[in-house]
Design a protein around this motif. Structure first.
Motif, PDB file in Angstrom:
ATOM      1  N   LYS A  89      -1.935   6.386   1.243  1.00 34.35           N
ATOM      2  CA  LYS A  89      -1.859   7.658   0.530  1.00 34.35           C
ATOM      3  C   LYS A  89      -3.214   7.966  -0.104  1.00 34.35           C
ATOM      4  O   LYS A  89      -3.850   7.091  -0.708  1.00 34.35           O
ATOM      5  CB  LYS A  89      -0.780   7.610  -0.553  1.00 34.35           C
ATOM      6  CG  LYS A  89       0.645   7.541  -0.008  1.00 34.35           C
ATOM      7  CD  LYS A  89       1.664   7.659  -1.136  1.00 34.35           C
ATOM      8  CE  LYS A  89       3.083   7.680  -0.597  1.00 34.35           C
ATOM      9  NZ  LYS A  89       4.089   7.828  -1.698  1.00 34.35           N
ATOM     10  N   SER A  90      -3.629   9.206   0.008  1.00 36.18           N
ATOM     11  CA  SER A  90      -4.928   9.600  -0.558  1.00 36.18           C
ATOM     12  C   SER A  90      -4.939   9.471  -2.074  1.00 36.18           C
ATOM     13  O   SER A  90      -5.968   9.152  -2.679  1.00 36.18           O
ATOM     14  CB  SER A  90      -5.245  11.048  -0.154  1.00 36.18           C
ATOM     15  OG  SER A  90      -4.239  11.946  -0.625  1.00 36.18           O
ATOM     16  N   GLU A  91      -3.778   9.687  -2.708  1.00 37.16           N
ATOM     17  CA  GLU A  91      -3.700   9.572  -4.164  1.00 37.16           C
ATOM     18  C   GLU A  91      -4.059   8.166  -4.626  1.00 37.16           C
ATOM     19  O   GLU A  91      -4.719   7.987  -5.664  1.00 37.16           O
ATOM     20  CB  GLU A  91      -2.284   9.925  -4.633  1.00 37.16           C
ATOM     21  CG  GLU A  91      -2.098   9.834  -6.149  1.00 37.16           C
ATOM     22  CD  GLU A  91      -0.669  10.097  -6.583  1.00 37.16           C
ATOM     23  OE1 GLU A  91      -0.374   9.899  -7.778  1.00 37.16           O
ATOM     24  OE2 GLU A  91       0.153  10.499  -5.743  1.00 37.16           O
ATOM     25  N   THR A  92      -3.663   7.157  -3.852  1.00 37.69           N
ATOM     26  CA  THR A  92      -3.988   5.768  -4.198  1.00 37.69           C
ATOM     27  C   THR A  92      -5.489   5.565  -4.240  1.00 37.69           C
ATOM     28  O   THR A  92      -6.026   4.987  -5.190  1.00 37.69           O
ATOM     29  CB  THR A  92      -3.356   4.802  -3.170  1.00 37.69           C
ATOM     30  OG1 THR A  92      -1.934   4.911  -3.249  1.00 37.69           O
ATOM     31  CG2 THR A  92      -3.776   3.369  -3.456  1.00 37.69           C
ATOM     32  N   TRP A  93      -6.182   6.051  -3.222  1.00 38.35           N
ATOM     33  CA  TRP A  93      -7.634   5.857  -3.162  1.00 38.35           C
ATOM     34  C   TRP A  93      -8.360   6.702  -4.205  1.00 38.35           C
ATOM     35  O   TRP A  93      -9.424   6.309  -4.688  1.00 38.35           O
ATOM     36  CB  TRP A  93      -8.138   6.140  -1.753  1.00 38.35           C
ATOM     37  CG  TRP A  93      -7.666   5.060  -0.824  1.00 38.35           C
ATOM     38  CD1 TRP A  93      -6.618   5.098   0.041  1.00 38.35           C
ATOM     39  CD2 TRP A  93      -8.192   3.731  -0.757  1.00 38.35           C
ATOM     40  NE1 TRP A  93      -6.450   3.892   0.666  1.00 38.35           N
ATOM     41  CE2 TRP A  93      -7.410   3.029   0.205  1.00 38.35           C
ATOM     42  CE3 TRP A  93      -9.237   3.064  -1.383  1.00 38.35           C
ATOM     43  CZ2 TRP A  93      -7.652   1.700   0.542  1.00 38.35           C
ATOM     44  CZ3 TRP A  93      -9.485   1.746  -1.052  1.00 38.35           C
ATOM     45  CH2 TRP A  93      -8.702   1.074  -0.106  1.00 38.35           C
ATOM     46  N   TRP A 100      -0.459   0.137  -5.956  1.00 30.24           N
ATOM     47  CA  TRP A 100      -1.378   0.601  -4.905  1.00 30.24           C
ATOM     48  C   TRP A 100      -1.165  -0.102  -3.572  1.00 30.24           C
ATOM     49  O   TRP A 100      -1.254   0.523  -2.525  1.00 30.24           O
ATOM     50  CB  TRP A 100      -2.827   0.402  -5.361  1.00 30.24           C
ATOM     51  CG  TRP A 100      -3.220   1.260  -6.522  1.00 30.24           C
ATOM     52  CD1 TRP A 100      -2.628   2.417  -6.938  1.00 30.24           C
ATOM     53  CD2 TRP A 100      -4.291   1.019  -7.430  1.00 30.24           C
ATOM     54  NE1 TRP A 100      -3.261   2.912  -8.053  1.00 30.24           N
ATOM     55  CE2 TRP A 100      -4.291   2.084  -8.371  1.00 30.24           C
ATOM     56  CE3 TRP A 100      -5.270   0.022  -7.551  1.00 30.24           C
ATOM     57  CZ2 TRP A 100      -5.225   2.159  -9.403  1.00 30.24           C
ATOM     58  CZ3 TRP A 100      -6.197   0.102  -8.570  1.00 30.24           C
ATOM     59  CH2 TRP A 100      -6.178   1.168  -9.493  1.00 30.24           C
ATOM     60  N   ARG A 101      -0.867  -1.396  -3.582  1.00 27.24           N
ATOM     61  CA  ARG A 101      -0.747  -2.139  -2.331  1.00 27.24           C
ATOM     62  C   ARG A 101       0.417  -1.652  -1.483  1.00 27.24           C
ATOM     63  O   ARG A 101       0.458  -1.879  -0.272  1.00 27.24           O
ATOM     64  CB  ARG A 101      -0.593  -3.627  -2.625  1.00 27.24           C
ATOM     65  CG  ARG A 101       0.709  -4.012  -3.304  1.00 27.24           C
ATOM     66  CD  ARG A 101       0.722  -5.479  -3.682  1.00 27.24           C
ATOM     67  NE  ARG A 101       1.980  -5.846  -4.346  1.00 27.24           N
ATOM     68  CZ  ARG A 101       2.189  -7.045  -4.885  1.00 27.24           C
ATOM     69  NH1 ARG A 101       1.254  -7.974  -4.843  1.00 27.24           N
ATOM     70  NH2 ARG A 101       3.346  -7.310  -5.464  1.00 27.24           N
TER      71      ARG A 101
END
Length: 336
Positions: A68-72, A62-63
């Motif tokens: 990216k919206s997918e990460t959140w 994630w870092r």
């Protein structure tokens, strides 16, 4: 009572938490323990049968993709998953700002080390209740002491890891009996010369006739294993393995020799005869838990000789064999 333990990484940190989990399983069997860890190390948590459920985070991924919206979305799913469990409280045993932030996701009181005990002082600001655990002692003791304070019991005199490799991780068709040589580590300065490996492993095979397994984690490590195996017809380069399979390989071995790496600590936790080889780190801080069959050699700028490693490892294997035979005789007498 349902509790979430936050210990995210690394492999050694998770392994050093396991004796505290074992203490908890014996003294507070009423606890339902969940564990939040980095996905890449979740298999370590799976090795203790007292852990009821593992929740995985992927901060290392994630870092690198924070925009990216997918990460959140993934972080949001983890937050929802943790809150749905309705934990009585969360114990952050890592003491980092990162671990404290993930601990707060569960929407329950968070307990952890105070500002003088945590690795990052600011982490303590996120905790509703803090505990003082003196620095300067080994990580296993510090975890056990933290758990003892949080759950209100005295640390048992006997230290156990309490591990059990689940059926889905067990390897079959291994060339038993065998030793394992952990030749790979995180940086070159911690490696042991290949000629030392060749000398030591040859002596061990000549004594016992055992095979030698060489695990690896990336292509460079695989190439080093192949170089060693090319000189030793009794050496076997392992297939690619996950952590559960690596644990199975270690568990079924007669003994393990390794440089400063997480798998060495895993072998130690599985109570195998082990010798840790240290060339660029301090074994007092990062060594295995010493016993009659677990020893550390070398240190900062001190490269152990192959003859020394061979002799100490042979003694460790003999000490473990004697212990098992003694226990077997004691059990037989009690049965009779």
């Amino acid at each position: 009572m349902k509790i979430l333990l936050v210990r995210l990484s690394s492999m050694g940190d998770l392994i050093h938490t396991l004796p505290a989990v074992e203490d908890l399983s014996r003294l507070r069997p009423d606890i339902r323990l969940h564990w939040l860890s980095e996905a890449g190390f979740a298999d370590i948590a799976r090795l203790h049968p007292f852990v009821k459920k593992i929740h995985e985070m992927r901060w290392r991924k994630w870092r690198k993709q924070l925009f990216k919206s997918e990460t959140w979305h993934e972080i949001g799913r983890l937050k929802k998953e943790l809150r749905q469990e309705k934990f009585d409280f969360v114990l952050d045993s890592q003491g980092l700002i990162k671990s404290a932030l993930f601990a707060r996701m569960a929407d329950a009181q968070v307990k952890g080390l105070d500002k003088n005990s945590s690795r990052e002082r600011l982490a303590a600001l996120a905790y509703g209740q803090t505990f003082n655990v003196p620095k300067g002692k080994n990580a296993v003791w510090r975890n056990r002491e933290l758990f003892a304070q949080v759950f209100n019991y005295q640390i048992p005199q006997l230290q156990r890891f309490g591990l059990s490799v689940p059926a889905e991780g067990r390897l079959k068709n291994l060339k038993t009996p065998y030793y394992v040589a952990l030749h790979a580590t995180s940086r070159d300065s911690k490696l042991w010369p290949v000629e030392n490996w060749l000398d030591t492993l040859t002596k061990l095979h000549n004594d016992s006739g055992y095979s030698i397994y060489l695990p690896w984690g990336n292509n460079i490590e695989k190439q080093r294993a192949q170089v060693i195996a090319a000189e030793l017809p009794f050496a076997v380069v392992c297939d690619k393995m996950n952590l559960l399979q690596a644990a199975s390989l270690l568990e079924q071995s007669v003994g393990v020799i390794g440089v400063d790496t997480g798998l060495l600590h895993l072998a130690n936790a599985l109570d195998k005869p082990v010798v840790g080889i240290y060339t660029d780190t301090d074994p007092i801080k990062t060594g295995v838990q010493v016993s009659d069959w677990a020893k550390n050699l070398g240190g900062m700028g001190q490269i152990p000789l192959s003859e020394e490693v061979y002799q100490v490892f042979t003694n460790c294997v003999a000490a473990k064999k004697f212990d098992l035979e003694h226990k077997s005789k004691s059990t037989s007498i009690e049965t009779d």
